[in-house]
Structures are given as structure tokens and as C-alpha cells.
Design a protein around this motif. Structure first.
Motif, short mmCIF file in Angstrom:
data_model
loop_
_atom_site.label_atom_id
_atom_site.label_comp_id
_atom_site.label_asym_id
_atom_site.label_seq_id
_atom_site.Cartn_x
_atom_site.Cartn_y
_atom_site.Cartn_z
N ARG A 102 -27.72 50.39 -109.98
CA ARG A 102 -28.39 51.23 -109.00
C ARG A 102 -29.90 51.05 -108.90
O ARG A 102 -30.48 51.39 -107.90
N ASP A 103 -30.53 50.55 -109.97
CA ASP A 103 -31.99 50.52 -109.93
C ASP A 103 -32.51 49.16 -109.47
O ASP A 103 -33.49 48.68 -109.97
N MET A 146 -35.72 54.75 -98.92
CA MET A 146 -34.79 55.19 -99.97
C MET A 146 -34.43 56.67 -99.82
O MET A 146 -33.33 57.08 -100.19
N GLU A 147 -35.36 57.46 -99.25
CA GLU A 147 -35.01 58.87 -98.99
C GLU A 147 -33.87 58.93 -97.98
O GLU A 147 -32.93 59.72 -98.11
N GLU A 156 -30.65 57.80 -99.76
CA GLU A 156 -30.08 58.86 -100.61
C GLU A 156 -29.39 59.91 -99.75
O GLU A 156 -28.35 60.46 -100.13
N ALA A 168 -26.11 58.07 -97.96
CA ALA A 168 -25.12 57.36 -98.79
C ALA A 168 -23.84 58.18 -99.04
O ALA A 168 -22.74 57.66 -98.88
N ARG A 206 -24.43 53.97 -103.93
CA ARG A 206 -24.72 55.40 -104.06
C ARG A 206 -23.65 56.27 -103.39
O ARG A 206 -23.81 57.47 -103.30
N SER A 207 -22.62 55.64 -102.87
CA SER A 207 -21.58 56.41 -102.18
C SER A 207 -20.36 56.59 -103.09
O SER A 207 -20.28 55.97 -104.15
#
Ligand SMILES: Nc1ncnc2c1ncn2[C@@H]1O[C@H](COP(=O)(O)OP(=O)(O)OP(=O)(O)O)[C@@H](O)[C@H]1O
Length: 511
Positions: free
Chosen positions: A189-190, A203-204, A207, A210, A236-237
Motif C-alpha cells: 500500500r505504501d 490521494m485524498e 482514499e 477506493a 485500498r478497496s
């Protein structure tokens, strides 16, 4: 128990009371200052291989600290320290009585006026000294040295073990760093570099979207990280452990698009000897990433629209619809709205896809990410080039990378770093092959991001005021991390109203 034994017992007990040298040294100091006229003590290592003295720990009334302060020695000083005639314990009631000590202490603890130095030996190896110091001249007598001299062995042992422990910790830190790199290369993830700086807003959005199953359209110039973001949405899903199928729509010949995307039934055409799943079916349960969507011919666009509406496909040569549970993420570097006007992209498909658009800014609009990306790439290449430490980059070379315009975005940076590593052969990395940075494309910056307005650097090649204004606004946005209004925002720094800044940005085409 005699007084000497009691003293030895107390100090060695305190010395071995903790695995952390700063703590055990402080505990020793608390006891020793009651027995001797000392204001502090320290441990210095003699690093013969690098011709240095390294202060590793210090304690006084304020507390104990671990340190890494190094003082370079001349070869003559090293010879003097190696000289077997140097006594195991030395009283220096004036610092300048000994030239090496004067050289070292004037840089490490300049207020010290007198010292007792206790040499530490371990297996015939000169480890360094423990110094007991006072801020007054002539503080020490022979009896003080007599008290301390039995302690050279315990100090040497504790220091040696402690250094070994530190080496283990350093190895552990290195292993952890390698682990992180490995996890990144496995797509954990990172792996979005710049997630907290230039890609923060992106990225907001990632997030937020996702966890939902909504269709996403990612837009951005070529090589700016559209696939990286698509992957971030998938990981992220809730579908993270299901397939992520990438389809490069521009790479499939028109005649094969249907069978590649939707699959075919046995006997659908000559050579179709058995049923074959298309990309959509392969992605069932997971995410399908339709890259280069703008390259899809109009006929395939119609069928894609049908899939978006019904979440079913029909295989080539088949009649039965196959129900699918898929999430669609599409990406393009083309201007789809412009294509719509030209009639090469369907309007209804655009409306279906653009429910949640994400625009990735090009690298030249988020130059603060360049050093982060470079560091990330160096870590990645470390293993590939079989190196044991990261190559260095001079600050002016890094500034050059930050000022360069990156028409090929992150992909071009990846290639540049790889090329520099191949060419460098262990020397600091050079990026001169990128050519001079054009004044018009970037404002001169120092490595710590301070802008330098230097008329002497201006050339006869003038650029339009609009272009210069655009560059200056971009620079202000970089400095403020993209913040426009409010305290510390670009509008405040440029001393104009946020709405004026926004409309000027719009006019100048700044994202
Ligand atoms: N934010 C990022 N963090 C780490 N690596 C990145 C990032 N952005 C891009 N990259 C790297 O840059 C290269 C290009 O990225 P990617 O393929 O995602 O770009 P793209 O926009 O999909 O390109 P194209 O338009 O050609 O399809 C890849 O090697 C990718 O790993």
C-alpha cells in the motif's frame, strides 16, 4: 570490604546496570562525582581506519546522551595515540599539556580545563578512552588516577559489547529498510511516492473513492503515474485480494478488440477451438484497468458503454449475457472532451465514465516530489545493481533534477536515474545528459527551495510575461505545498486575493 573494592564494585555495578551506554554512564557519573572533583565524563573511540576520534557517549549533571561526534586526526596524531609509550592513565591538569587532547577537546568540549584519561584496551586493541573532566584547571591528583585505574577493563568490555549491540541494531535497521523496499516492489500500500506532498489531493480522492465500487476516470500526461494510482485504488478497496487486470486499449488491434475484451465461444470463428475468457471475465470479482481509453475505436466504445450500464458481457459467438462483478478504472492522457467535439469519443460514454475524475498533476507541477522519487528509485535500483549502499547525488545535481521540466514525467525520471546509475560506476550521480535547464521552464532554486531572483542570470532569450507569471505561481504553489488560500497559502505569499489567484491560474492553464 575495603574502600577500593567497594568503589570498584559500585562503579562496575552501575556500568552494567543498562544496555544503553548513556544510561549506565550517567549512573556512573552520579556516583563518581561524589568521589572525585568531576563535572562530567565521556567515552571517545579511536577510529584508526578513518583517522578520527568519535565521541559516542557523554554524561554530566544534566543527563546522559548517546552521540556520534567525530573529530579528524592528522597521521602524526594517530601515531601518537598508537605509541605504546602513552600511559594507560593520564592526568592533564592543563588541556594544552597534550597536543592531541587539546585538538580534540577544543572541538568537543571547549570549556574543559583538566582531565583524567583512562585508556580502554580490548584484546590488544586500542578502543579509545574514558575521559573524566573538570571545568577548573589543576583539579586532579595522583590518588584520583589510582582510584580510576582499575576500571579500564570494565569500561572497555561494556563499550565493546555496546558497540556490537549498535552494529546489530544498524543491521536490523538495514534489514527493515530492505523489507520496506521489497514490500514496495511487491505492490504494497505504501508505494505511491508523493502521497503526502505533490499527490496529497489525488490521494485524498483515492482514499475517498477506493472503498466504493464507482467507476473512476484517471487523467494525466503520459508517464505521470496513472497506473500507480489505479493500482492504489484497487489495493485500498475490498477487492484488493481479487484480480487487477490491466488492459492497454491502444495496444490491441481493432479486429481483436472484441475477442480480447469479452472472450469468445468455441467455434465462434476459425481457430476458436475452445471457449476463451476475455479481460473482463478475468477481472471478475476484482478491478479492470482500461489504460489508454482514448485509443478505443468507436465500435468498441459502444460495447463498453453496454458493460458499464448492465455489468454483463456477451462473448463473441455467444448469446447468453454473462453477469460480472467488476470495478472499472479507466485512464487516458488524451483530452476526451476535445475528442468528443471531434466526434471520436462518445458523449454518453464520457458521462458514464466521468462520475469521479481524478487528475494527476504532471511532475513539473509537483517538483517537491522529485527528491522523494529519486530516493525511492535509488532504493529500488540498489538490489538490481547489486550495490550495498545508496549512491550519492550532489545538491546541485538534485537541484537540476528539480528544475528540469520532465516532459516524460515520472517515467522519464525513472529512466534518467537508471542511466545515471549505469554511468556512475560508484561515483556520485551526474545528470548532465539532461542538458541545460531552460530559464523559461523553471526558476532558479537553491536545494532548500529558496527562490533566488538574480538578474545577472537573465539571458537575452526573454520569455513572455504570462509564461514567467505562470512559472512564478507554480513555484509559489510548490513552496506552499499546493495551498492557495488561508495562512501560509500562495495567495497570501503573493499578496493577492485568492479568487484573483485562482482566475489567473485558470487563465494561465495551471492545474
Ligand atoms: N507516485 C509514484 N510513486 C512511485 N512510482 C511512480 C509514481 N508515479 C509514477 N511512478 C513510476 O513511473 C513509471 C510510470 O508510471 P505509470 O505507468 O503509472 O504512468 P502512466 O501515467 O500510467 O503512463 P502511461 O501514460 O504511459 O500509461 C512507472 O515505473 C511507475 O512505477
Amino acid at each position: 570490604m575495603s574502600n577500593e573494592l567497594k568503589f570498584f564494585f559500585e562503579v562496575t555495578q552501575r556500568l552494567s546496570s543498562s544496555l544503553q551506554l548513556d544510561r549506565s554512564l550517567k549512573s556512573c557519573f552520579d556516583y563518581l562525582e561524589q568521589q572525585l572533583p568531576i563535572d562530567g565524563m565521556y567515552i571517545n573511540l579511536f577510529r584508526q581506519e578513518s583517522e578520527e576520534i568519535q565521541m559516542v557517549a557523554h554524561a554530566d549533571r544534566q543527563g546522559g546522551q548517546l552521540l556520534d561526534r567525530r573529530i579528524a586526526l592528522t597521521p602524526q596524531m594517530c601515531d601518537a595515540l598508537n605509541n605504546g609509550e602513552r600511559p594507560p592513565i593520564l592526568i592533564l591538569n592543563y588541556i594544552d599539556m597534550d597536543s592531541v587532547t587539546h585538538h580534540v577537546m577544543s572541538q568537543l568540549l571547549p570549556k574543559v580545563k583538566s582531565l583524567i584519561l583512562l585508556k580502554m584496551h580490548c584484546d590488544d586493541f586500542h578502543l579509545g578512552v574514558v575521559g573524566f573532566y573538570s571545568y577548573k584547571e589543576q583539579s586532579f591528583r595522583a590518588r584520583h588516577a589510582d582510584m580510576l585505574q582499575s576500571l579500564h577493563q570494565p569500561f572497555a568490555m561494556v563499550t565493546a559489547f555496546n558497540l556490537q549491540g549498535r552494529n546489530l541494531l544498524a543491521e536490523k535497521a538495514q534489514l527493515e529498510a530492505e523489507n520496506r523496499t521489497l514490500r514496495r516492489s511487491m505492490g504494497s500500500r505504501d508505494d505511491v511516492i508523493g502521497a503526502n506532498s505533490g499527490l496529497k489531493q489525488v490521494m485524498e480522492q483515492v482514499e475517498a473513492i477506493a472503498p466504493l465500487d464507482s467507476t473512476v476516470l484517471i487523467q494525466g500526461e503520459t508517464g505521470c503515474g496513472k497506473e500507480v494510482i489505479a493500482n492504489a485504488i484497487h489495493t485500498r478497496s475490498a477487492r484488493a485480494h481479487k484480480p487487477f487486470i490491466k488492459v492497454n486499449c491502444g495496444a490491441i488491434p481493432d479486429t481483436l478488440i472484441d475477442s480480447e475484451l469479452f472472450g469468445y465461444e468455441k467455434g465462434a470463428f476459425t481457430g476458436a477451438e475452445k471457449r476463451k475468457q476475455g479481460y473482463f471475465e478475468q477481472a471478475n470479482g476484482g478491478t479492470i484497468f482500461l489504460d489508454e481509453l482514448g485509443e478505443l475505436p468507436l465500435s468498441a466504445q459502444v460495447r463498453l458503454l453496454r458493460v458499464l450500464q448492465s455489468r454483463t458481457i456477451v462473448r463473441v459467438g455467444g448469446v447468453e449475457p454473462v453477469e460480472l462483478d467488476i470495478r472499472i478504472v479507466a485512464a487516458t492522457h488524451r483530452d476526451l472532451q476535445e475528442m468528443m467535439k471531434e466526434g471520436t469519443f462518445r458523449e454518453d460514454l464520457w458521462y458514464r465514465l466521468s462520475v469521479f475524475p481524478i487528475a494527476i498533476p504532471p511532475l513539473r507541477h509537483r517538483r517537491q516530489d522529485v527528491p522523494l522519487l529519486v530516493h525511492h528509485l535509488l532504493e529500488q535500483f540498489l538490489g538490481r545493481f547489486n550495490l550495498d549502499r545508496l549512491p550519492s547525488i550532489a545538491p546541485e545535481q538534485l537541484a537540476k533534477l528539480q528544475n528540469y521540466n520532465w516532459p516524460g514525467n515520472v517515467r522519464e525520471l525513472v529512466n534518467a536515474v537508471e542511466r545515471a546509475m549505469i554511468q556512475s560506476r560508484g561515483a556520485p550521480l551526474q545528470f548532465d545528459f539532461l542538458g541545460p535547464v531552460e530559464v523559461a521552464e523553471s526558476l532558479p532554486m537553491t536545494s532548500n527551495q529558496t527562490i533566488v531572483i538574480d538578474p545577472s542570470r537573465a539571458t537575452d532569450q526573454l520569455v513572455s510575461l504570462d509564461m514567467m507569471t505562470a512559472k512564478y505561481i507554480e513555484h509559489a504553489l510548490r513552496v506552499t505545498g499546493g495551498k492557495i488560500h488561508g495562512q501560509g497559502g500562495a495567495a497570501e505569499k503573493l499578496d493577492i486575493h485568492p479568487n484573483t489567484l485562482r482566475s489567473r491560474m485558470k487563465k494561465l492553464g495551471i492545474l
